[in-house]
Design a protein around this motif. Structure first.
Motif, PDB file in Angstrom:
ATOM      1  N   GLU A 119       0.819  -1.211   0.000  1.00  0.00           N
ATOM      2  CA  GLU A 119       0.000   0.000   0.000  1.00  0.00           C
ATOM      3  C   GLU A 119       0.853   1.260   0.000  1.00  0.00           C
ATOM      4  OE1 GLU A 119      -2.832   2.742  -0.124  1.00  0.00           O
ATOM      5  OE2 GLU A 119      -3.371   0.621  -0.195  1.00  0.00           O
ATOM      6  N   GLU A 120       1.955   1.267   0.759  1.00  0.00           N
ATOM      7  CA  GLU A 120       2.791   2.467   0.817  1.00  0.00           C
ATOM      8  C   GLU A 120       3.474   2.737  -0.519  1.00  0.00           C
ATOM      9  OE1 GLU A 120       5.462  -0.837   2.612  1.00  0.00           O
ATOM     10  OE2 GLU A 120       3.336  -0.356   2.543  1.00  0.00           O
ATOM     11  N   TYR A 121       3.797   1.692  -1.288  1.00  0.00           N
ATOM     12  CA  TYR A 121       4.385   1.889  -2.611  1.00  0.00           C
ATOM     13  C   TYR A 121       3.347   2.462  -3.568  1.00  0.00           C
ATOM     14  CZ  TYR A 121       8.428  -0.977  -1.208  1.00  0.00           C
ATOM     15  OH  TYR A 121       9.540  -1.481  -0.591  1.00  0.00           O
ATOM     16  N   VAL A 122       2.127   1.932  -3.496  1.00  0.00           N
ATOM     17  CA  VAL A 122       1.061   2.429  -4.361  1.00  0.00           C
ATOM     18  C   VAL A 122       0.774   3.900  -4.048  1.00  0.00           C
ATOM     19  CG1 VAL A 122      -1.368   2.173  -5.030  1.00  0.00           C
ATOM     20  CG2 VAL A 122       0.045   0.130  -4.648  1.00  0.00           C
ATOM     21  N   ALA A 123       0.655   4.234  -2.771  1.00  0.00           N
ATOM     22  CA  ALA A 123       0.351   5.613  -2.380  1.00  0.00           C
ATOM     23  C   ALA A 123       1.460   6.567  -2.822  1.00  0.00           C
ATOM     24  CB  ALA A 123       0.141   5.693  -0.873  1.00  0.00           C
ATOM     25  N   SER A 124       2.700   6.188  -2.597  1.00  0.00           N
ATOM     26  CA  SER A 124       3.831   7.039  -2.958  1.00  0.00           C
ATOM     27  C   SER A 124       3.925   7.232  -4.467  1.00  0.00           C
ATOM     28  CB  SER A 124       5.126   6.420  -2.422  1.00  0.00           C
ATOM     29  OG  SER A 124       6.243   7.127  -2.857  1.00  0.00           O
ATOM     30  N   GLU A 125       3.810   6.150  -5.218  1.00  0.00           N
ATOM     31  CA  GLU A 125       3.908   6.250  -6.672  1.00  0.00           C
ATOM     32  C   GLU A 125       2.690   6.931  -7.284  1.00  0.00           C
ATOM     33  OE1 GLU A 125       6.579   5.893  -8.407  1.00  0.00           O
ATOM     34  OE2 GLU A 125       7.677   5.180  -6.652  1.00  0.00           O
ATOM     35  N   ARG A 126       1.536   6.805  -6.648  1.00  0.00           N
ATOM     36  CA  ARG A 126       0.342   7.529  -7.113  1.00  0.00           C
ATOM     37  C   ARG A 126       0.593   9.040  -7.025  1.00  0.00           C
ATOM     38  NH1 ARG A 126      -3.192   6.452  -3.126  1.00  0.00           N
ATOM     39  NH2 ARG A 126      -3.629   4.382  -3.920  1.00  0.00           N
ATOM     40  N   GLU A 127       1.159   9.477  -5.913  1.00  0.00           N
ATOM     41  CA  GLU A 127       1.470  10.896  -5.732  1.00  0.00           C
ATOM     42  C   GLU A 127       2.547  11.357  -6.723  1.00  0.00           C
ATOM     43  OE1 GLU A 127       3.389  13.609  -2.224  1.00  0.00           O
ATOM     44  OE2 GLU A 127       1.955  12.061  -1.626  1.00  0.00           O
ATOM     45  N   ASN A 128       3.594  10.530  -6.899  1.00  0.00           N
ATOM     46  CA  ASN A 128       4.665  10.883  -7.845  1.00  0.00           C
ATOM     47  C   ASN A 128       4.132  11.018  -9.267  1.00  0.00           C
ATOM     48  OD1 ASN A 128       6.542  10.815  -5.785  1.00  0.00           O
ATOM     49  ND2 ASN A 128       7.275   8.759  -6.276  1.00  0.00           N
ATOM     50  N   LEU A 129       3.277  10.082  -9.674  1.00  0.00           N
ATOM     51  CA  LEU A 129       2.740  10.112 -11.031  1.00  0.00           C
ATOM     52  C   LEU A 129       1.819  11.321 -11.229  1.00  0.00           C
ATOM     53  CD1 LEU A 129       2.515   8.858 -13.821  1.00  0.00           C
ATOM     54  CD2 LEU A 129       0.741   7.325 -12.917  1.00  0.00           C
ATOM     55  N   ALA A 130       0.980  11.606 -10.255  1.00  0.00           N
ATOM     56  CA  ALA A 130       0.106  12.778 -10.363  1.00  0.00           C
ATOM     57  C   ALA A 130       0.944  14.054 -10.477  1.00  0.00           C
ATOM     58  CB  ALA A 130      -0.841  12.850  -9.160  1.00  0.00           C
ATOM     59  N   ASP A 131       2.020  14.139  -9.689  1.00  0.00           N
ATOM     60  CA  ASP A 131       2.909  15.309  -9.771  1.00  0.00           C
ATOM     61  C   ASP A 131       3.567  15.409 -11.146  1.00  0.00           C
ATOM     62  OD1 ASP A 131       2.312  16.049  -7.181  1.00  0.00           O
ATOM     63  OD2 ASP A 131       4.169  15.241  -6.319  1.00  0.00           O
ATOM     64  N   LEU A 132       3.983  14.264 -11.689  1.00  0.00           N
ATOM     65  CA  LEU A 132       4.607  14.260 -13.016  1.00  0.00           C
ATOM     66  C   LEU A 132       3.631  14.745 -14.085  1.00  0.00           C
ATOM     67  CD1 LEU A 132       6.990  13.573 -14.876  1.00  0.00           C
ATOM     68  CD2 LEU A 132       6.105  11.224 -14.957  1.00  0.00           C
ATOM     69  N   ILE A 133       2.401  14.261 -14.024  1.00  0.00           N
ATOM     70  CA  ILE A 133       1.390  14.678 -15.002  1.00  0.00           C
ATOM     71  C   ILE A 133       1.141  16.183 -14.878  1.00  0.00           C
ATOM     72  CG2 ILE A 133      -1.024  14.449 -15.697  1.00  0.00           C
ATOM     73  CD1 ILE A 133      -0.819  11.482 -14.714  1.00  0.00           C
ATOM     74  N   ARG A 134       1.034  16.666 -13.639  1.00  0.00           N
ATOM     75  CA  ARG A 134       0.831  18.108 -13.426  1.00  0.00           C
ATOM     76  C   ARG A 134       2.002  18.928 -13.949  1.00  0.00           C
ATOM     77  NH1 ARG A 134      -0.395  16.476  -8.195  1.00  0.00           N
ATOM     78  NH2 ARG A 134      -2.620  16.272  -7.877  1.00  0.00           N
ATOM     79  N   SER A 135       3.207  18.397 -13.846  1.00  0.00           N
ATOM     80  CA  SER A 135       4.409  19.163 -14.211  1.00  0.00           C
ATOM     81  C   SER A 135       4.582  19.327 -15.720  1.00  0.00           C
ATOM     82  CB  SER A 135       5.655  18.507 -13.625  1.00  0.00           C
ATOM     83  OG  SER A 135       5.995  17.333 -14.339  1.00  0.00           O
ATOM     84  N   ILE A 136       3.859  18.579 -16.524  1.00  0.00           N
ATOM     85  CA  ILE A 136       4.003  18.668 -17.977  1.00  0.00           C
ATOM     86  C   ILE A 136       3.729  20.092 -18.462  1.00  0.00           C
ATOM     87  CG2 ILE A 136       3.022  17.889 -20.178  1.00  0.00           C
ATOM     88  CD1 ILE A 136       2.743  15.098 -18.857  1.00  0.00           C
TER      89      ILE A 136
END
Length: 182
Positions: A119-136
């Motif tokens: 769960e902690e990997y999913v939560a962390s990577e979910r946040e990282n991916l959302a940040d990456l999409i926003r940063s485009i």
């Protein structure tokens, strides 16, 4: 499954890629992108980034990285790996086979807790991916190209961003991601 082997004496490194091609769909683009990032966090034998990094260091600094690309109306997801070519190693040592094994383990035997994705990997990577999409939006050239394709190909699979949308990614629960993986 296609295996392509291209021997070359021009390079000092070996490169290995394992990519799965799936139809690009709005409802699965974010799940696929999130999944490979979660799988890259650890394996059964190397359950966290520290252990995985230590193993890659033991392989003379080999690299193993997740990839998510778009080709036409398909999403390509998987891993790429690179290492020093075996001909530059001490006699009898080999890197490509152990690295290929590690890549296979990342895909087929990920780090689990209680039989489930961590769960902690999913939560962390979910946040990282959302940040990456926003940063485009901060890369004006890439953002303009993405928006052009979204508008020109609205309603078509080609118009779907390769990483999915922030809203979709933020709404993916660990259980749904695991079901998608299985």
């Amino acid at each position: 499954i296609f295996l392509t082997y291209i021997p070359s004496e021009k390079f000092k490194t070996s490169f290995l890629s394992a990519q799965m091609a799936v139809p690009l769909r709005r409802e699965t683009a974010g799940r696929n992108a999130l999944l490979v990032n979660v799988l890259s966090r650890g394996t059964e034998r190397f359950p966290d980034l520290t252990a995985l990094g230590r193993e890659l260091d033991m392989l003379y600094g080999a690299r193993l990285e997740p990839t998510v690309r778009k080709r036409g109306e398909n999403q390509l997801l998987g891993f790429v790996a690179s290492c020093i070519d075996d001909r530059y190693l001490p006699e009898g040592e080999r890197l490509l086979e152990p690295l290929a094994e590690l890549m296979g383990e990342a895909l087929c035997r990920p780090a689990l807790r209680g039989g489930h994705l961590r769960e902690e990997y999913v939560a962390s990577e979910r946040e990282n991916l959302a940040d990456l999409i926003r940063s485009i939006i901060n890369d004006k050239h890439a953002y303009a190209g993405q928006r052009l394709i979204e508008e020109m190909c609205a309603g078509e699979p080609y118009g779907i961003p390769r990483l999915g949308s922030v809203r979709e990614v933020e709404a993916i629960p660990a259980e749904a991601l695991e079901a998608h993986y299985r």
